[in-house]
Design a protein around this motif. Structure first.
Motif, PDB file in Angstrom:
ATOM      1  N   VAL A 185       0.804  -1.026  -0.029  1.00 25.77           N
ATOM      2  CA  VAL A 185       0.060   0.057  -0.150  1.00 25.77           C
ATOM      3  C   VAL A 185       0.842   1.305  -0.165  1.00 25.77           C
ATOM      4  CG1 VAL A 185      -2.075  -1.095   1.085  1.00 25.77           C
ATOM      5  CG2 VAL A 185      -0.204  -0.018   2.631  1.00 25.77           C
ATOM      6  N   VAL A 186       0.608   1.917  -0.711  1.00 26.51           N
ATOM      7  CA  VAL A 186       1.327   3.314  -1.322  1.00 26.51           C
ATOM      8  C   VAL A 186       0.466   4.540  -1.199  1.00 26.51           C
ATOM      9  CG1 VAL A 186       3.433   2.063  -1.956  1.00 26.51           C
ATOM     10  CG2 VAL A 186       1.657   2.880  -3.557  1.00 26.51           C
ATOM     11  N   GLU A 187       1.046   5.663  -1.211  1.00 25.89           N
ATOM     12  CA  GLU A 187       0.529   6.925  -1.587  1.00 25.89           C
ATOM     13  C   GLU A 187      -0.078   6.836  -2.979  1.00 25.89           C
ATOM     14  OE1 GLU A 187       0.753  11.759  -1.099  1.00 25.89           O
ATOM     15  OE2 GLU A 187       2.174  10.484  -0.544  1.00 25.89           O
ATOM     16  N   GLN A 188      -1.324   7.074  -3.161  1.00 27.98           N
ATOM     17  CA  GLN A 188      -1.827   7.005  -4.810  1.00 27.98           C
ATOM     18  C   GLN A 188      -1.615   7.917  -5.541  1.00 27.98           C
ATOM     19  OE1 GLN A 188      -3.206   3.933  -6.011  1.00 27.98           O
ATOM     20  NE2 GLN A 188      -2.268   3.512  -4.163  1.00 27.98           N
ATOM     21  N   THR A 189      -1.234   7.713  -6.710  1.00 29.96           N
ATOM     22  CA  THR A 189      -1.076   8.826  -7.831  1.00 29.96           C
ATOM     23  C   THR A 189      -2.056   9.655  -8.048  1.00 29.96           C
ATOM     24  OG1 THR A 189       0.553   7.268  -8.923  1.00 29.96           O
ATOM     25  CG2 THR A 189      -0.191   9.034 -10.189  1.00 29.96           C
ATOM     26  N   GLU A 190      -2.070  10.814  -8.378  1.00 27.93           N
ATOM     27  CA  GLU A 190      -3.181  11.723  -8.645  1.00 27.93           C
ATOM     28  C   GLU A 190      -2.889  12.780  -9.758  1.00 27.93           C
ATOM     29  OE1 GLU A 190      -4.000  13.802  -5.253  1.00 27.93           O
ATOM     30  OE2 GLU A 190      -2.191  15.266  -5.277  1.00 27.93           O
ATOM     31  N   GLY A 191      -3.766  13.184 -10.493  1.00 27.49           N
ATOM     32  CA  GLY A 191      -3.594  14.042 -11.558  1.00 27.49           C
ATOM     33  C   GLY A 191      -4.475  13.811 -12.725  1.00 27.49           C
ATOM     34  N   ARG A 192      -3.922  14.378 -13.886  1.00 20.56           N
ATOM     35  CA  ARG A 192      -4.543  14.097 -15.176  1.00 20.56           C
ATOM     36  C   ARG A 192      -3.752  13.291 -16.073  1.00 20.56           C
ATOM     37  NH1 ARG A 192      -5.531  18.581 -19.641  1.00 20.56           N
ATOM     38  NH2 ARG A 192      -3.810  19.551 -18.678  1.00 20.56           N
ATOM     39  N   LEU A 193      -4.327  12.706 -16.697  1.00 20.30           N
ATOM     40  CA  LEU A 193      -3.548  11.817 -17.781  1.00 20.30           C
ATOM     41  C   LEU A 193      -4.164  11.825 -19.006  1.00 20.30           C
ATOM     42  CD1 LEU A 193      -0.971   9.756 -18.373  1.00 20.30           C
ATOM     43  CD2 LEU A 193      -2.740   7.864 -18.070  1.00 20.30           C
ATOM     44  N   ARG A 194      -3.474  12.551 -20.136  1.00 19.32           N
ATOM     45  CA  ARG A 194      -4.068  12.541 -21.291  1.00 19.32           C
ATOM     46  C   ARG A 194      -3.572  11.617 -22.436  1.00 19.32           C
ATOM     47  NH1 ARG A 194      -0.793  18.228 -21.038  1.00 19.32           N
ATOM     48  NH2 ARG A 194       0.505  16.526 -20.315  1.00 19.32           N
ATOM     49  N   ILE A 195      -4.231  11.076 -23.144  1.00 19.68           N
ATOM     50  CA  ILE A 195      -4.218  10.033 -23.895  1.00 19.68           C
ATOM     51  C   ILE A 195      -4.709  10.189 -25.400  1.00 19.68           C
ATOM     52  CG2 ILE A 195      -4.271   7.446 -24.087  1.00 19.68           C
ATOM     53  CD1 ILE A 195      -4.595   7.250 -21.172  1.00 19.68           C
ATOM     54  N   ALA A 196      -3.760  10.188 -26.462  1.00 14.93           N
ATOM     55  CA  ALA A 196      -4.374  10.187 -27.714  1.00 14.93           C
ATOM     56  C   ALA A 196      -4.600   8.681 -28.194  1.00 14.93           C
ATOM     57  CB  ALA A 196      -3.377  10.840 -28.375  1.00 14.93           C
ATOM     58  N   GLN A 243       7.674  21.214 -36.141  1.00 16.70           N
ATOM     59  CA  GLN A 243       7.602  22.364 -35.942  1.00 16.70           C
ATOM     60  C   GLN A 243       7.824  22.908 -34.457  1.00 16.70           C
ATOM     61  OE1 GLN A 243       3.212  22.717 -36.283  1.00 16.70           O
ATOM     62  NE2 GLN A 243       3.430  22.290 -38.555  1.00 16.70           N
ATOM     63  N   ASP A 244       8.344  21.992 -33.552  1.00 19.49           N
ATOM     64  CA  ASP A 244       8.843  22.389 -32.221  1.00 19.49           C
ATOM     65  C   ASP A 244       7.801  23.039 -31.782  1.00 19.49           C
ATOM     66  OD1 ASP A 244      10.621  22.356 -30.164  1.00 19.49           O
ATOM     67  OD2 ASP A 244      11.775  24.094 -30.861  1.00 19.49           O
ATOM     68  N   ALA A 245       6.669  22.666 -32.062  1.00 21.89           N
ATOM     69  CA  ALA A 245       5.417  23.126 -31.108  1.00 21.89           C
ATOM     70  C   ALA A 245       4.981  22.477 -29.796  1.00 21.89           C
ATOM     71  CB  ALA A 245       4.172  23.059 -32.221  1.00 21.89           C
ATOM     72  N   GLY A 246       5.769  21.482 -29.233  1.00 17.44           N
ATOM     73  CA  GLY A 246       5.509  20.957 -28.038  1.00 17.44           C
ATOM     74  C   GLY A 246       4.191  19.768 -28.219  1.00 17.44           C
ATOM     75  N   ILE A 247       4.480  19.029 -27.356  1.00 21.02           N
ATOM     76  CA  ILE A 247       3.268  17.814 -27.388  1.00 21.02           C
ATOM     77  C   ILE A 247       2.270  18.122 -25.972  1.00 21.02           C
ATOM     78  CG2 ILE A 247       2.842  15.326 -27.208  1.00 21.02           C
ATOM     79  CD1 ILE A 247       4.376  16.378 -29.931  1.00 21.02           C
ATOM     80  N   ASP A 248       1.099  18.024 -26.309  1.00 23.44           N
ATOM     81  CA  ASP A 248       0.257  18.284 -25.004  1.00 23.44           C
ATOM     82  C   ASP A 248      -0.570  17.038 -24.619  1.00 23.44           C
ATOM     83  OD1 ASP A 248      -1.590  17.747 -27.064  1.00 23.44           O
ATOM     84  OD2 ASP A 248      -2.504  19.451 -26.929  1.00 23.44           O
ATOM     85  N   VAL A 249      -0.110  15.816 -24.712  1.00 24.00           N
ATOM     86  CA  VAL A 249      -0.556  14.398 -24.473  1.00 24.00           C
ATOM     87  C   VAL A 249       0.462  13.686 -23.541  1.00 24.00           C
ATOM     88  CG1 VAL A 249      -2.603  14.448 -26.001  1.00 24.00           C
ATOM     89  CG2 VAL A 249      -0.390  13.575 -26.692  1.00 24.00           C
ATOM     90  N   ASP A 250       0.393  12.616 -23.008  1.00 23.67           N
ATOM     91  CA  ASP A 250       1.342  12.027 -22.303  1.00 23.67           C
ATOM     92  C   ASP A 250       1.445  10.650 -22.964  1.00 23.67           C
ATOM     93  OD1 ASP A 250       1.612  13.675 -20.175  1.00 23.67           O
ATOM     94  OD2 ASP A 250      -0.562  13.372 -19.716  1.00 23.67           O
ATOM     95  N   PHE A 272       8.786   9.381 -28.807  1.00 24.49           N
ATOM     96  CA  PHE A 272       8.288   8.561 -27.576  1.00 24.49           C
ATOM     97  C   PHE A 272       9.549   8.072 -26.726  1.00 24.49           C
ATOM     98  CE2 PHE A 272       4.892   7.466 -30.817  1.00 24.49           C
ATOM     99  CZ  PHE A 272       3.951   8.203 -30.054  1.00 24.49           C
ATOM    100  N   ALA A 273       9.531   7.976 -25.468  1.00 28.06           N
ATOM    101  CA  ALA A 273      10.477   7.662 -24.516  1.00 28.06           C
ATOM    102  C   ALA A 273      10.658   6.093 -24.499  1.00 28.06           C
ATOM    103  CB  ALA A 273      10.264   7.915 -23.341  1.00 28.06           C
ATOM    104  N   SER A 274      11.714   5.633 -24.264  1.00 25.23           N
ATOM    105  CA  SER A 274      12.285   4.353 -24.256  1.00 25.23           C
ATOM    106  C   SER A 274      11.648   3.644 -22.857  1.00 25.23           C
ATOM    107  CB  SER A 274      13.773   3.974 -24.063  1.00 25.23           C
ATOM    108  OG  SER A 274      14.433   4.245 -25.220  1.00 25.23           O
ATOM    109  N   LEU A 275      10.907   2.671 -22.864  1.00 26.75           N
ATOM    110  CA  LEU A 275      10.117   2.359 -21.840  1.00 26.75           C
ATOM    111  C   LEU A 275      11.421   1.743 -20.660  1.00 26.75           C
ATOM    112  CD1 LEU A 275       7.961  -0.283 -23.469  1.00 26.75           C
ATOM    113  CD2 LEU A 275       7.172   1.513 -22.324  1.00 26.75           C
ATOM    114  N   GLU A 276      10.720   2.150 -19.568  1.00 24.90           N
ATOM    115  CA  GLU A 276      11.374   1.558 -18.245  1.00 24.90           C
ATOM    116  C   GLU A 276      10.472   0.432 -17.869  1.00 24.90           C
ATOM    117  OE1 GLU A 276      12.311   4.792 -15.532  1.00 24.90           O
ATOM    118  OE2 GLU A 276      11.890   6.274 -16.958  1.00 24.90           O
ATOM    119  N   GLY A 437       9.261  13.311 -22.789  1.00 20.57           N
ATOM    120  CA  GLY A 437       9.113  14.643 -21.863  1.00 20.57           C
ATOM    121  C   GLY A 437       7.912  14.628 -21.101  1.00 20.57           C
ATOM    122  N   SER A 438       7.091  13.625 -21.237  1.00 20.41           N
ATOM    123  CA  SER A 438       5.892  13.749 -20.194  1.00 20.41           C
ATOM    124  C   SER A 438       6.134  13.985 -18.821  1.00 20.41           C
ATOM    125  CB  SER A 438       5.008  12.521 -20.620  1.00 20.41           C
ATOM    126  OG  SER A 438       3.760  12.394 -19.696  1.00 20.41           O
TER     127      SER A 438
END
Length: 517
Positions: A185-196, A243-250, A272-276, A437-438
């Protein structure tokens, strides 16, 4: 329900619209099967095959079905028969009293946690009767951080534990014996996950994406999932990176090998990042099978399902072809519907299948023969399958799971026959990846791990009408699904290394020589 919302349509067009935490568009892919509830007894149920002391409605007794039911999800108020007693203690017709499950709850440091509340679920339902009382759905751990659940039948269970603001869960398999499981049991993750993703993951009747959002948010109450459907698919993010415009999803949910190659052939930097992998506990559940492999040298994608491109045909109009050469025989003139490989996933997969069969030097010659035999090439899978449904042609490039839909909605099975050319099917796995960069990598990995859970894999397979990415022992699909979801004798696909540097040129040559005619 519309069959077109069920199988994986492949167009990339459509305008994305965000509504209530989901985004929808009008391109898309397949979705829309449904799962079966666990059978339970009923005080008014009568079974024509019933056996037992009083096999009739008032006593709620069942026959053969009840005699084979096991586990906590048993029969109704008086559900007994000569051979079996169902209920929380999982007694079955063989006299098996069920198995014990010893649950240990620990904190992040590995120390036992007393007074932690433990619940056990299967197929999303919390089970009662496991901790000493018929209606008891939870129990607290003792000073050693342990509690014992009794009477579990064989199957897959999710063990959830809570202690104050801390929580956690683990899946466990019961297979013929008692078992032990430790839940941290650990402190739970919180926040907003944006998925395309693609449109039918969140559109239509009972899509997988809506279920994933609801189930994940139920597990993580402080998390909100927001789906978005870019109108150009993954190309939208390729263009933003250029366009170096940035990515707004995770997370991107719905990648295939072709997408990955197109990204790498276009961009100098990784999108995309290499998997951990150590952050995805269930990553080792993915089956060792070329049908789910991406062959990515940078290990960026985890598969979540796969499907096989095949031919679907009307056996009342045409015999099932056995080879590519059959399709250019005069007997099959004017029979085949295919899709544009520039815009359609199954269309592109079918093109690559012909390249595998005839080589880079011979595939265009083969396609010229198809054109001479009056193949009809339409823009998307949706376009082609609509024409097939309207009986414009008796054969279409599609998926080998077509009969799942036909059976479920009582369709005409004679128009849902499957042909595997050369005894092969072209594998088309789908995967998920975290954008480089997410800032929500922890949450992204928690979502990926959840997607590979037994419960989620079963839901995705049924709703997306595809095959699970995990090994058979980690997912339960009903026998009906297994009967109608056909796998080819041989699975083939061109891998990342074969496609890299070649895919774009092959498609351009095909478009110029074939699609433009």
């Amino acid at each position: 329900m519309n069959r077109r919302a069920f199988l994986r349509a492949a167009g990339v067009g459509g305008v994305g619209v965000t509504i209530a935490g989901c985004s929808t568009g009008n391109g898309g892919d397949d979705d829309g099967n449904e799962t079966n509830d666990t059978d339970t007894g009923d005080a008014n149920e009568t079974d024509s095959n019933a056996t037992g002391d009083e096999a009739s409605g008032d006593d709620g007794t069942d026959g053969e079905d009840d005699a084979n039911d096991t586990g906590p999800n048993g029969t109704g108020s008086n559900g007994t028969d000569d051979n079996a007693t169902d209920g929380a203690n999982g007694t079955d017709g063989n006299g098996d009293d069920g198995h014990d499950l010893v649950v240990t709850v620990e904190d992040e440091a590995g120390e036992p946690v007393d007074d932690a509340i433990v619940r056990i679920r299967t197929e999303g339902d919390i089970l009662g009767g496991l901790f000493g009382g018929e209606e008891t759905e939870e129990a607290a751990t003792d000073s050693d951080g342990e509690v014992v659940a009794e009477g579990l039948s064989d199957g897959t269970y999710t063990v959830a534990a809570e202690s104050g603001d801390l929580s956690g869960e683990r899946e466990v398999e019961i297979d013929g014996d008692s078992a032990e499981v430790t839940v941290a049991v650990v402190e739970q993750t919180e926040g907003r996950l944006r998925i395309a993703t693609y449109s039918s993951m969140v559109d239509g009747e009972e899509p997988a994406g809506v279920w994933l959002k609801e189930a994940f948010e139920e597990r993580y109450p402080d998390v909100t999932i927001e789906w978005t459907v870019p109108e150009a698919g993954v190309n939208h993010y390729i263009q933003r990176a250029q366009q170096d415009a940035g990515i707004d999803v995770d997370v991107y949910f719905g990648l295939n090998v072709d997408d990955l190659v197109r990204i790498d052939d276009t961009l100098d930097e990784q999108l995309f990042a290499s998997l951990e992998r150590d952050r995805v506990e269930r990553a080792d559940r993915v089956r060792d099978d070329p049908a789910v492999e991406f062959g990515d040298p940078d290990d960026r994608v985890l598969p979540y399902d796969t499907g096989y491109i095949s031919l679907v045909y009307d056996e009342g109009e045409v015999e099932g072809p056995e080879s590519f050469e059959d399709l250019v025989d005069p007997a099959y003139e004017g029979t085949l519907l295919a899709q544009n490989a520039q815009d359609s996933d199954p269309g592109r997969a079918f093109l690559l299948w012909t390249i595998d069969a005839y080589g880079a030097d011979g595939y265009l010659d083969y396609w010229r023969e198809l054109v001479d035999n009056d193949v009809r090439i339409l823009g998307s899978w949706d376009d082609a399958y609509s024409a097939y449904e309207n009986a414009e042609r008796p054969m279409v490039v599609s998926y080998s799971t077509d009969q799942v839909y036909t059976n479920r909605y009582d369709g005409d099975m004679s128009r849902s026959q499957i042909a595997f050319l050369e005894d092969q099917g072209y594998a088309n796995p789908e995967g998920m990846a975290v954008f480089e960069g997410s800032e929500n990598a922890d949450l992204a990995y928690a979502f990926m791990d959840f997607v590979l859970s037994s419960e989620a894999q079963a839901e995705i397979a049924v709703r997306n009408v595809q095959f699970p990415a995990v090994a058979d022992e980690h997912v339960d699909l009903d026998a009906e699904y297994d009967e109608y979801a056909h796998e080819p004798p041989e699975s083939i696909a061109l891998g990342y290394e074969e496609l890299s540097g070649n895919l774009g040129g092959w498609i351009e040559d095909w478009a110029r020589e074939i699609a433009s005619q």
